[in-house]
Design an enzyme around this catalytic site. Structure first.
Site, mmCIF file in Angstrom:
data_model
loop_
_atom_site.group_PDB
_atom_site.id
_atom_site.type_symbol
_atom_site.label_atom_id
_atom_site.label_comp_id
_atom_site.label_asym_id
_atom_site.label_seq_id
_atom_site.Cartn_x
_atom_site.Cartn_y
_atom_site.Cartn_z
ATOM 1 N N SER A 141 37.060 -95.283 -52.787
ATOM 2 C CA SER A 141 36.363 -94.717 -51.626
ATOM 3 C C SER A 141 35.032 -94.313 -52.027
ATOM 4 O O SER A 141 34.382 -95.176 -52.675
ATOM 5 C CB SER A 141 36.992 -93.440 -51.050
ATOM 6 O OG SER A 141 36.655 -93.274 -49.796
ATOM 7 N N ASP A 288 30.331 -96.015 -47.007
ATOM 8 C CA ASP A 288 30.378 -95.721 -48.466
ATOM 9 C C ASP A 288 31.220 -96.968 -48.982
ATOM 10 O O ASP A 288 31.242 -97.843 -48.182
ATOM 11 C CB ASP A 288 31.776 -94.570 -48.658
ATOM 12 C CG ASP A 288 32.970 -94.784 -47.972
ATOM 13 O OD1 ASP A 288 33.047 -95.703 -47.030
ATOM 14 O OD2 ASP A 288 34.019 -94.141 -48.105
ATOM 15 N N ASP A 290 34.047 -98.599 -49.533
ATOM 16 C CA ASP A 290 34.719 -99.375 -48.673
ATOM 17 C C ASP A 290 34.604 -99.380 -47.439
ATOM 18 O O ASP A 290 35.552 -99.786 -46.789
ATOM 19 C CB ASP A 290 36.241 -98.612 -49.425
ATOM 20 C CG ASP A 290 36.566 -97.415 -48.816
ATOM 21 O OD1 ASP A 290 35.615 -96.489 -48.926
ATOM 22 O OD2 ASP A 290 37.767 -97.359 -48.562
ATOM 23 N N ASP A 292 34.634 -97.067 -44.871
ATOM 24 C CA ASP A 292 35.657 -96.381 -43.856
ATOM 25 C C ASP A 292 34.787 -94.914 -43.465
ATOM 26 O O ASP A 292 35.376 -94.457 -42.487
ATOM 27 C CB ASP A 292 37.040 -96.125 -44.526
ATOM 28 C CG ASP A 292 37.097 -95.195 -45.801
ATOM 29 O OD1 ASP A 292 35.960 -95.095 -46.416
ATOM 30 O OD2 ASP A 292 38.230 -94.959 -46.189
#
Length: 543
Positions: A141, A288, A290, A292
């Site tokens: 993340s 960010d 990834d 999400d």
């Protein structure tokens, strides 16, 4: 087993390469202890840790072990519809994804692997689209570049629930060594190509409420991560004037051109703000690695304002309610998210579902209420939200799409997101929410976090300016409204106009402290939060 014994066991392993042996031999005593004092923990949704060799590090061996445990769980429970796999830009992500696919293949389990990096929400959607039994996302993340991770999803597209996680953990723990785990490269490994993007983006475009002429000028950055694969194309197709931060569009595991990969930190916006000033744009959208989580900044009255996750969520929820006017349904939030979300939902006669921190719990509840209670919106304070539950995890692609519409709709009226937020505060009160993260690394850090939690769990909270009306301890689980919350190491102290919550992070070596208040005006709210933080820091420093 002591860390020295564990270290020696790895050093004697014949399957290690010469380079790996050299790395092990070059370790300091501190590095040995940190890398070998425990096995990397599979938490309630997966594993996350520092890259490197050792049982307490993310590497090909620990990834194979986790995947073998998952495979054993799937086989034991006859969950044999395959596994979807995606990954972000981090060091080792694509290699780890392929290793996971090969372990599954050896065990007779089909996989669907994205050919190139794609966002976490697309992995969640792929699980549902291909009707697989599970999903794996290789990502850490928003963590720094030294980290990677392994998130596991169930067949609903949400992360593993608590019971499923415990069952997978049992299977992983039963594997005594990360070495000698068999892999195969065969026809069970299937590749997902770029044509899948359109299937997902078609669902995103269905979120449109107003088809206004696009007059918004925006700056976008994926911070070297997955969002760059789909978001700029989506926005440009809608007619927005998109200015990409080109150096941050490069897929780069070292995050060379950003000071932070975390949109919660102001330094992550440095290049984007330069771009905004250069092209005189209206708004900055930052995802960010990834994709999400979404960070939002904008120019308002010639000043740059960076929105918090709570503020962004309040804006989206209020807009959805004002423009779509739902008469029934449920809004999901968490025990550390601003009470403003509750207020907006309840004032509009919508039900509120409050879960533990982590979108896995929101995804789980969305599935449980599917066909019973219409899904309206879900959010958490850490910059994550979900507008439509065709995905069952937070989705920054959806959030980017909706925030762009909102900002564009407001610009037609000569307004900004800050104007809109001010209207919300005028109606519901001035909420100020702040999260403080105490970084406490290593073995000593874990002990200090435990000491702090034990102190407040035992002694309660005694602050002159914070009158505790209710203390909630989630350590043994509890019923919260209609939701049964599983055990979690979280403490929440509530007053008449806010709360203080303490929670050790499940993904980083941090203790998180959440402060929230509502006052008649912003000045008083800000001053009150500042005083709360000072007084709490004074207590913690003495523990």
């Amino acid at each position: 087993m002591s860390y020295q014994d564990n270290y020696q066991k790895w050093l004697n392993e014949k399957s290690l390469t010469n380079e790996e042996v050299h790395i092990l031999k070059s370790m300091t005593e501190t590095e040995k202890e940190e890398s070998f004092y425990q096995d990397l923990t599979f938490g309630t949704g997966g594993i996350r840790g520092i890259l490197g060799l050792g049982s307490n590090r993310i590497n090909a061996y620990t990834i194979r072990k986790a995947t073998k445990g998952l495979a054993n769980y799937l086989i034991k429970n006859q969950l044999l519809n395959g596994v979807a796999i995606s990954y972000d830009n981090r060091f080792g992500s694509i290699e780890f994804a392929y290793e996971a696919a090969k372990v599954l293949a050896y065990n007779g389990i089909k996989s669907y692997v994205f050919k190139t990096l794609r966002p976490t929400p697309m992995l969640s959607f792929a699980v549902r689209h291909f009707n697989t039994s599970a999903g794996i996302m290789l990502t850490a993340s928003h963590n720094p570049k030294e980290y990677n991770g392994y998130k596991v999803y169930n067949s609903t597209g949400a992360q593993l629930n608590t019971y499923e996680s415990l069952e997978v953990i049992k299977e992983i723990d039963a594997i005594k060594s990360p070495f000698g785990i068999e892999t195969a490269n065969n026809e069970l490994i299937n590749w997902i190509d770029a044509s899948f993007d359109e299937i997902y983006l078609k669902k995103v475009r269905e979120l449109t409420i107003h088809h206004d002429e696009k007059i918004l000028k925006l700056v976008y950055s994926p911070l070297h991560g997955t969002g760059g694969q789909v978001i700029p194309k989506l926005l440009k197709e809608q007619g927005y004037e998109v200015h990409e931060v080109l150096e941050q569009m490069i897929v780069d595991p070292a995050f060379t051109h950003t000071l932070s990969s975390n949109p919660e930190e102001a330094i992550a916006y440095e290049r984007s703000i330069e771009q905004l000033e250069k092209v005189n744009a209206d708004i900055i959208l930052v995802t960010d690695p990834d994709a999400d989580r979404l960070g939002v900044a904008l120019k308002h009255q010639n000043k740059i304002k960076i929105l918090t996750g709570n503020q962004t969520a309040a804006i989206i929820l209020n807009y959805l309610i004002q423009e779509k006017k739902p008469t029934k349904g449920i809004v999901y939030t968490t025990v550390v998210t601003s009470n403003l979300i509750k207020d907006i939902a309840m004032n509009n006669h919508l039900e509120v579902g409050e879960t533990l921190t982590g979108f896995k719990f929101i995804g789980e509840q969305a599935k449980l209420n599917e066909g019973i209670k219409p899904y309206i919106f879900g959010c958490e304070e850490s910059y994550g939200s979900l507008i439509s539950d065709f995905v069952r995890d937070k989705d920054a692609v959806q959030a980017v799409y909706m925030l762009s519409e909102i900002a564009n709709h407001l610009k037609h009226k000569g307004l900004t997101l800050m104007d809109y937020l001010e209207d919300i505060y005028q109606q519901y009160g001035y909420y100020v929410d702040q999260t403080i993260s105490l970084s406490l690394k290593g073995i000593e850090g874990l002990k200090r976090i435990d000491d702090i939690m034990t102190y407040f769990r035992t002694n309660g909270l005694d602050l002159p300016i914070f009158n505790v009306k209710k203390q909630l301890d989630f350590i043994n689980g509890l019923v919260n409204g209609s939701i049964l919350l599983p055990p979690s190491n979280v403490l929440r102290f509530e007053s008449e106009d806010g709360f203080i919550c303490l929670r050790p992070s499940g993904t980083e070596p941090k203790l998180k402290l959440y402060y929230s208040t509502k006052k008649p005006n912003q000045k008083d709210a800000l001053a009150y939060i500042e005083q709360l933080i000072l007084e709490m820091n004074s207590i913690i420093s003495k523990i």
